[in-house]
Design an enzyme around this catalytic site. Structure first.
Site, PDB file in Angstrom:
ATOM      1  N   TYR A  47      92.938  84.189  60.004  1.00 49.23           N
ATOM      2  CA  TYR A  47      94.259  83.925  60.559  1.00 49.23           C
ATOM      3  C   TYR A  47      94.456  82.442  60.848  1.00 49.23           C
ATOM      4  O   TYR A  47      93.627  81.790  61.501  1.00 49.23           O
ATOM      5  CB  TYR A  47      94.487  84.710  61.872  1.00 49.23           C
ATOM      6  CG  TYR A  47      95.773  84.276  62.527  1.00 49.23           C
ATOM      7  CD1 TYR A  47      97.003  84.692  62.009  1.00 49.23           C
ATOM      8  CD2 TYR A  47      95.772  83.374  63.601  1.00 49.23           C
ATOM      9  CE1 TYR A  47      98.189  84.249  62.553  1.00 49.23           C
ATOM     10  CE2 TYR A  47      96.963  82.925  64.149  1.00 49.23           C
ATOM     11  CZ  TYR A  47      98.166  83.355  63.629  1.00 49.23           C
ATOM     12  OH  TYR A  47      99.349  82.907  64.149  1.00 49.23           O
ATOM     13  N   ARG A  83     105.440  79.849 116.478  1.00 43.10           N
ATOM     14  CA  ARG A  83     104.418  80.802 116.904  1.00 43.10           C
ATOM     15  C   ARG A  83     103.750  81.503 115.716  1.00 43.10           C
ATOM     16  O   ARG A  83     102.547  81.781 115.743  1.00 43.10           O
ATOM     17  CB  ARG A  83     105.066  81.844 117.824  1.00 43.10           C
ATOM     18  CG  ARG A  83     104.093  82.847 118.387  1.00 43.10           C
ATOM     19  CD  ARG A  83     104.672  83.802 119.427  1.00 43.10           C
ATOM     20  NE  ARG A  83     106.101  83.909 119.536  1.00 43.10           N
ATOM     21  CZ  ARG A  83     106.766  85.071 119.605  1.00 43.10           C
ATOM     22  NH1 ARG A  83     106.122  86.214 119.541  1.00 43.10           N
ATOM     23  NH2 ARG A  83     108.069  85.087 119.744  1.00 43.10           N
ATOM     24  N   GLY A 137     101.676  83.703  62.729  1.00 37.82           N
ATOM     25  CA  GLY A 137     102.529  84.744  63.291  1.00 37.82           C
ATOM     26  C   GLY A 137     102.654  85.926  62.355  1.00 37.82           C
ATOM     27  O   GLY A 137     101.655  86.415  61.816  1.00 37.82           O
ATOM     28  N   HIS A 179     106.938  72.832  64.661  1.00 35.69           N
ATOM     29  CA  HIS A 179     107.083  73.136  66.083  1.00 35.69           C
ATOM     30  C   HIS A 179     107.598  71.943  66.902  1.00 35.69           C
ATOM     31  O   HIS A 179     107.716  72.038  68.117  1.00 35.69           O
ATOM     32  CB  HIS A 179     105.733  73.568  66.674  1.00 35.69           C
ATOM     33  CG  HIS A 179     105.382  74.998  66.412  1.00 35.69           C
ATOM     34  ND1 HIS A 179     104.412  75.376  65.516  1.00 35.69           N
ATOM     35  CD2 HIS A 179     105.887  76.151  66.927  1.00 35.69           C
ATOM     36  CE1 HIS A 179     104.321  76.696  65.490  1.00 35.69           C
ATOM     37  NE2 HIS A 179     105.201  77.192  66.337  1.00 35.69           N
TER      38      HIS A 179
END
Length: 549
Positions: free
Chosen positions: A65, A310, A72, A95
């Site tokens: 891959y 508090r 993808g 990209h």
């Protein structure tokens, strides 16, 4: 590298990375302080081994891959090994479509460091010289311009990291010596040739969580400081309001022993140890006046403070306990192999998986930003009590200086009224930004990336919320210093006097209405630098000066 006062470069020991031992403190040293970075020799051997396995598997014709297949949903398309290098360059180029503002320099340095460290683990099939180039650019101060928008946090931070990878190829823009310039021009100037990537190397550079993790790591560090600042603010608010430091007694908090709550209460109590303004419960009781022989009386001094004082340890304690696991998750992430595929040298196998998924970063940051936004809200509520004459136990309205009715200045000034308005606005924005991002998963890339983490958005939000909370804290601390001046700083505890003195070195008392933007910036810097924490730490010498009225 760090710069010495005379302008020369310091030559301290660099942070050595190996993919396993990087801490958030190491990251701060590099990203914020400018320490240098070096690679451990063992990492060079491990990287070379996984790269050799990759080369062998490609030569054998395996479908791997992103190495000999498309990306993808294009994984079904295999290419010849001869095309594998060009595929990596194209991966980076298609990209390069990030948008939004540029990433701050400290986050860019953190991103470079984390990506180098993750690849140095030695499972990614990249040559050692690729990681060495990341280290070189970091040490030389060559910072790629990373647009902030475009990552889904699954398949990693593809879009911002491709802008990082492009700088290694002499493409895109980088910041160098304070100027944004073409990467090719800067690399040529410093004598670095553009890298030519081989199979898998482009994917290894961009298919990871390093951009998300950089924001997350710096958010964790900022939130860690904020917890201490919130405790200091609570101590000073207790003094400004003539509070009851018995609320921080250890007995109370050990009865509900969340570790962060116990630690927070102990810290506030320490800061108030010798205060003559915030008194022990028994001292407060003595001042109430009691019944005086009657069946009913209104006490002269309240024995209980409002929740924002508090219950402060219960709020800050949540942040402390959230940080306990969030920091651990982020440190695991920045020491992980988070790309795909990974190469198992011992078994001579390649594995496809999903370590690029930023789920742990997203969940940690969604939780952290909620806890930090609550700190901003806590401090904003304390500020309201301090500036409001209905609740501040005798302080002036909006902390204006005291003027006689016959003084010309009487009625002309409004002190911290505008500061409280600004603080409330910043707090509201922090609360809005704390909406979880991880639940907004989108299906994308032809339904291949059909469940994504949104880690980059979650981490950027957390980073932003921390920044806004720092601004809230700065405004509150300025008001608290003004309040202690009005009360008389000689009565404050030695620790809060030390904080007051440090702030007063940079910001004067507000005598008349004036712009206070620069005051806020000055105190934000004291928060981010850790200076306020240092002067109030147990190891710091106690303040012994006197001041105030």
């Amino acid at each position: 590298m760090k710069t010495a006062p005379d302008g020369t470069l310091e030559t301290g020991a660099p942070i050595v990375i190996d993919g396993n031992t990087l801490t958030l403190e190491d990251l701060h040293a590099v990203a914020v302080e400018g320490s240098g970075v070096a690679l451990r020799d063992e990492s060079l051997r491990l990287m070379a081994g996984s790269r050799e396995l990759k080369v062998d598997l490609v030569a054998e014709g395996h479908a791997i891959y992103g190495v000999t297949t498309g990306f993808g949903d294009s994984v079904i398309r295999q290419i010849a090994p001869v095309k594998s290098a060009e595929l990596q360059h194209n991966l980076i180029r298609y990209h390069m479509n990030g948008t939004g503002p540029s990433t701050p320099p400290d986050v860019v340095r953190a991103t470079l460091l984390i990506r180098a460290n993750c690849l140095a683990k030695g499972n990614s099939g990249v040559r050692p010289e690729v990681v060495a180039r990341l280290v070189d650019q970091l040490n030389l101060g060559i910072l790629p311009r990373l647009p902030q928008r475009g990552s889904l946090g699954a398949s990693g931070d593809l879009v911002p990291l491709c802008h990082l990878a492009a700088s290694l190829l002499a493409e895109g823009d980088v910041t160098y010596d304070g100027r944004l310039r073409p990467a090719g021009e800067v690399l040529a100037e410093v004598g670095l040739a553009p890298l030519t990537l081989e199979a898998k190397e482009g994917l290894a550079l961009i298919n990871g969580t390093s951009f998300s993790s950089a924001f997350a790591a710096l958010a964790c560090l900022g939130a860690t400081r904020l917890a201490r600042i919130a405790e200091l603010s609570t101590a000073m608010a207790s003094e400004a309001l003539l509070g009851n430091r018995g609320h921080f007694a250890e007995f109370i908090h050990l009865a509900k022993p969340h570790p962060g709550q116990v630690t927070s209460a102990r810290e506030v109590a320490r800061l108030l140890t010798d205060s003559k303004l915030a008194l022990d419960h028994s001292q407060v009781i003595e001042l109430t006046g009691g019944l005086g022989g009657e069946e009913y009386a209104e006490l002269k001094r309240s024995i209980q403070d409002r929740y924002s004082v508090r219950c402060a340890p219960h709020v800050v304690g949540v942040l402390r306990d959230t940080l306990d696991w969030a920091r651990r998750w982020v440190e695991i992430e920045i020491n992980s192999s988070n790309d795909n595929p990974l190469f198992d040298v011992a078994a001579r196998e390649v594995h496809s998986g999903g370590n690029f998924y930023g789920g742990h970063v997203a969940q940690a940051m969604d939780s952290l930003k909620v806890a930090v936004a609550n700190i901003a809200d806590l401090l904003d509520r304390q500020l309201e009590l301090v500036v409001d004459e209905k609740f501040n136990n005798g302080l002036t309205p909006n902390l204006i200086p005291r003027h006689a009715p016959t003084d010309w200045r009487a009625g002309l000034h409004h002190g911290f009224k505008g500061m409280q308005i600004a603080c409330s606005s910043i707090t509201a924005e922090a609360l809005k930004t704390s909406t979880p991002a991880s639940v907004f998963s989108r299906s994308s890339e032809a339904h291949n990336q059909d469940k994504v983490s949104m880690s980059a958005i979650a981490a950027r939000d957390a980073f932003q919320v921390v920044s806004m909370a720092e601004e809230v804290a700065a405004i509150h601390l300025l008001a608290l210093c003004q309040a202690l001046d009005l009360r008389g700083t000689a009565q404050a505890s030695s620790r809060t006097r030390a904080a007051h003195a440090l702030i007063r070195e940079r910001v004067p008392f507000v005598e008349d209405d004036r712009a206070m933007e620069s005051d806020i910036h000055a105190v934000v810097e004291l928060i981010r630098s850790g200076a306020l924490i240092s002067v109030t730490s147990p190891a710091a010498p106690a303040a012994n000066g006197h001041g105030g009225e």
